[in-house]
Structure formats: structure tokens, C-alpha cells
Write an enzyme that holds these catalytic residues in place. Sequence first.
Site, PDB file in Angstrom:
ATOM      1  CG  ASP A  66      34.622  34.402  92.172  1.00 44.09           C
ATOM      2  OD1 ASP A  66      34.091  33.445  91.792  1.00 44.09           O
ATOM      3  OD2 ASP A  66      35.664  34.227  92.858  1.00 44.09           O
ATOM      4  CB  SER A  67      31.648  32.337  95.130  1.00 43.87           C
ATOM      5  OG  SER A  67      32.927  31.767  94.808  1.00 43.87           O
ATOM      6  CB  CYS A 110      31.802  32.886  90.003  1.00 43.52           C
ATOM      7  SG  CYS A 110      31.031  31.329  91.016  1.00 43.52           S
ATOM      8  CB  CYS A 136      36.737  26.057  89.580  1.00 46.32           C
ATOM      9  SG  CYS A 136      37.012  26.833  90.981  1.00 46.32           S
ATOM     10  CG  HIS A 167      39.455  29.300  93.681  1.00 42.54           C
ATOM     11  ND1 HIS A 167      38.236  29.508  93.403  1.00 42.54           N
ATOM     12  CD2 HIS A 167      39.973  29.623  94.668  1.00 42.54           C
ATOM     13  CE1 HIS A 167      37.922  30.428  94.303  1.00 42.54           C
ATOM     14  NE2 HIS A 167      38.880  30.627  95.346  1.00 42.54           N
TER      15      HIS A 167
END
Lengths: 263, 263
Positions: free
Chosen positions: B6-7, B69, B180, B182
Site C-alpha cells: 500500500d502507499s 491500495c 480507498c 482508508h
Amino acid sequence: MIGVFDSGIGGLTIVKELFKTLQGYNILYFGDTARTPYGTKGKDTIIEYSIRNTEFLIKQGAKIIVIACNTASSVASEIIKEKFGVPVFEVITPAVQKAILVSKKKRIGIIGTRATINSKAYEEKINEAISDVKVFSNPCPLLVPLVEEGWIKNRETRMIVKKYIFPLKTKQIDTLILACTHYPILKDIIKKKVGKNVEVVDSAVSLALLLKEFLIKNSEVEKTLLKTDSHIFFVSDITQQFQKSANMILKRQVNLVLGNNKI
Amino acid sequence: MIGVFDSGIGGLTIVKELFKTLQGYNILYFGDTARTPYGTKGKDTIIEYSIRNTEFLIKQGAKIIVIACNTASSVASEIIKEKFGVPVFEVITPAVQKAILVSKKKRIGIIGTRATINSKAYEEKINEAISDVKVFSNPCPLLVPLVEEGWIKNRETRMIVKKYIFPLKTKQIDTLILACTHYPILKDIIKKKVGKNVEVVDSAVSLALLLKEFLIKNSEVEKTLLKTDSHIFFVSDITQQFQKSANMILKRQVNLVLGNNKI
């Protein structure tokens, strides 16, 4: 050329001031937009990025380095000064000098990124310069993304600024240092939230004057600088949003060029 | 090992679900915290970072790659699939499958980073799968920094979510994809703002089930995976805040290890 680097496009607030004060000198800008932001990252990572940015600017012909990023100035400026044989300017010293000059009660507040605040670079420089001073700080990590999104006058931005400023206000500061190059863009809101009696200080004007003075005193360096009105704006990543923010800050169409973008 | 990248630390919401569904398999995580976020960056930069992350995971022993991601999945998954000779899973396909399954009115909303939304990867996959579907999307660039700051229940976060969701609500969507990793952390607020009649879909559960099914059908790959309950969490930069966020997502103390951090 005067080489200026920042973690992204926020450093253009410094360039804007350099344009006013040092007309006619070539500016070579590098914004590390591929790795932005620096303010949430660790010390070693920021140092590595800063060294690479400086190497790039010198290779492109920079004779003076301006670290137009508070995070990099806080964490990496001493190393950059030692490592490279060129004059290095950072944004902390001029802001601290200005704050000390205007603060009467010697109660100074600082807002910046988490990395800047954690580094205690401002606090140490203030304490070196004067005694009996009280320094209070608060990291404001959401202000950079808000500015980069162009949420400059939104209600949410005003609320978030208020929340960040409040703990400093209760400490009865009389001076507030904007220790991040993005924050001058929110200066109106910040001034309103911190109150009329608090002087809001940013480094751009003082830095430009310091640099001007240096060039007058050091003609051997001044002679090496290019004097045409064409400037180059390198970034390590280009997106529409970066382009939009760059235009917004400099209030004109900025020609961003991809450079130093190997990962 | 199952390699997940992931980023930053958002991809740990996927790991959490893999832990539940695929107990006993070794997870090798890489979070590119030195370059986070990806969602505001350009396509070529994201592709380059994704290739490097995959190379790192394979070198460390990963036999399967999970791109945890949405930004990297949208922009780089096809290239990763072509370039490397290992099974590659991304987060778009499972979310799209789920959304198609639950949407009755065929009016699907998508929220994600600017890079994810601009890529139109979700829209294309939905249109490939079914006809007569209406897709509406809105980038929500401030949600990642809000989550990373831990502003999960703040009033400002609720207001910003409302602002981002509103244009989709007016389009009378019946399904909303959280594009996303998050955003599941803000699921409660998002559900409240989008309304009871809208099904909120994220990829974590569907992805874990898809992977489980794959391992049952592909025993030659399954055999190559390590089966101990020790997992490694590499990041390219470590800060207190990244550590705090990682612990918050996995609800336990996560041992972050510095890796793949050459700039």
C-alpha cells in the site's frame, strides 16, 4: 542561479517574495512533489531527500541554495551547510529574528508540521538568541492538505485553524511564527483566530531581505549569478492539482517542468 | 508468503480482513510511508512506485501480490500483472463485483482519491460487467489525511464527509463504493451521511474471499505459501504517527520494520 527547493509547491510563497525583493536574478526552483509532504515523515528520510534536492540544484547551476521548506530547514539545514560548498539559506533564522524583534512580552507561539515542531529547531534558535523567553508550539498537520486542496476560505478550514490556534491563544502569546511555507496562504484566517494583539510572522520577507544583504556584501558570489528574468520550476511529479496550486500561489501561469524524478 | 503493499498504512484494513479469512498464512506487508500519499500524485510516478514495491516483496519471498491500495490498483495493476510472473490481486474487482450484486437501481456512487477517480478504473470495470448502469464519482482528497491524523469522530470530519457525499446523494445512488483503503475507518460517518437506503461497499471482505477461493483452486500456488502466524510489516519510513495509525487499524501493537527505503 539561486536554487530554491521545497517538499512541494508551498515554497513558491518564498519565491514570490524573492521576485519582489531580488528582481532580475534567475531563480531555479525544485519542488519534490513526488514525495510530498515532508512534514509527516521521519528525520532520516527528510535528510536524504534534502541532500538529493541540493545535489540536483547544484548540478543544474545553482550557486546559492535556499531551503524554502520549514521541515527540511529544521531537520537538514546543518547537514546541507556542511556537505555542500555553497551559501545555504533556510527559513528558520529570518523568522526567528523577526519574531524576537516584534515580541514585547517574550511569549512566542509556533505552528508548523509535525516534523518541524518535533525537531524543536525554532525553539532552540529562539533560546540561543534571547533569554527568559517562553515558546509554545502546536503541530497543524491538516493545514498543508487543506491549502493544497484550495480550501482557503471554507468554514471547515476556519474551524480547524481555530482548533489548532486555541491552545496557543490560552498561553497568551503576543507573536505567532508561521513555521510552514503553506501557512501564509491562510494568513487572514490565522490572524482572525489568533486575535489582533498577536503579531503574525512568516519568514518570506525577512529571508528575501537577508539574501539581498548577503549579495551586497558578497560580490564574488553575486557575480556568479545569472541575471535574466527567466526562471525554471522543476517538480518531481506533475498533476493538474500541483499545477493549479502553483498558479494560485504565484498568481500567474507557471510552467512546471519534470525533473529529478527517478525514484 | 502473501505480499501486500500500500502507499502507507491504510492497506492494513485489508490485512485485517485477510487475518480473519485466511488464518495461518504468512503476510508480508510493505507500506510506502516515505512517499505516501499516492492519491494526489501522477500516473507515471504511481506506476514506478508500484513496480518497485512489487519487486521488493517478491525479493523478500512473496508468492502472491495483493495491491492493497486503490490508487495503485487503478493505475498500475495491469502493468504489475504483465510484468511479474506471480498471481496479482487488486482491490477494484472484488468491490465492483460486490456493488453489482447489491445494487438494485443500478445507480452506483464511488468515492476515492483524486488519482483513483481520475483513472476511471472503477467506472470501466462496472461498465464492462453490466449495462444500463449509472456511475457517479467524487474525489475526497482530504479524507486520507483526516484518517491518518486520527480525526475519526471529529465534527470537522463529519462536515467534510457530508460535503463530499452530498453531490452523490443528489444523484440518488443506492450503492456507494469506498474506493480507498482508508475510508472503511470512516464507515460509520459515511453511512450516516449517505443515508440508510444506500449500501456501503468496501473491497476488504470480498477480496479476502476471492483470495481464499483462489488458494483452494490453485493448490500449486497454495503449497508455496508459508504457514506460520508471524507476519512482517515493512515501511519505507517510520514515525510515531505511522506507528500509532498502524496500531489503531490492526487494534494491536504492530512491529514496523524499515525496508525498501532507498530514495
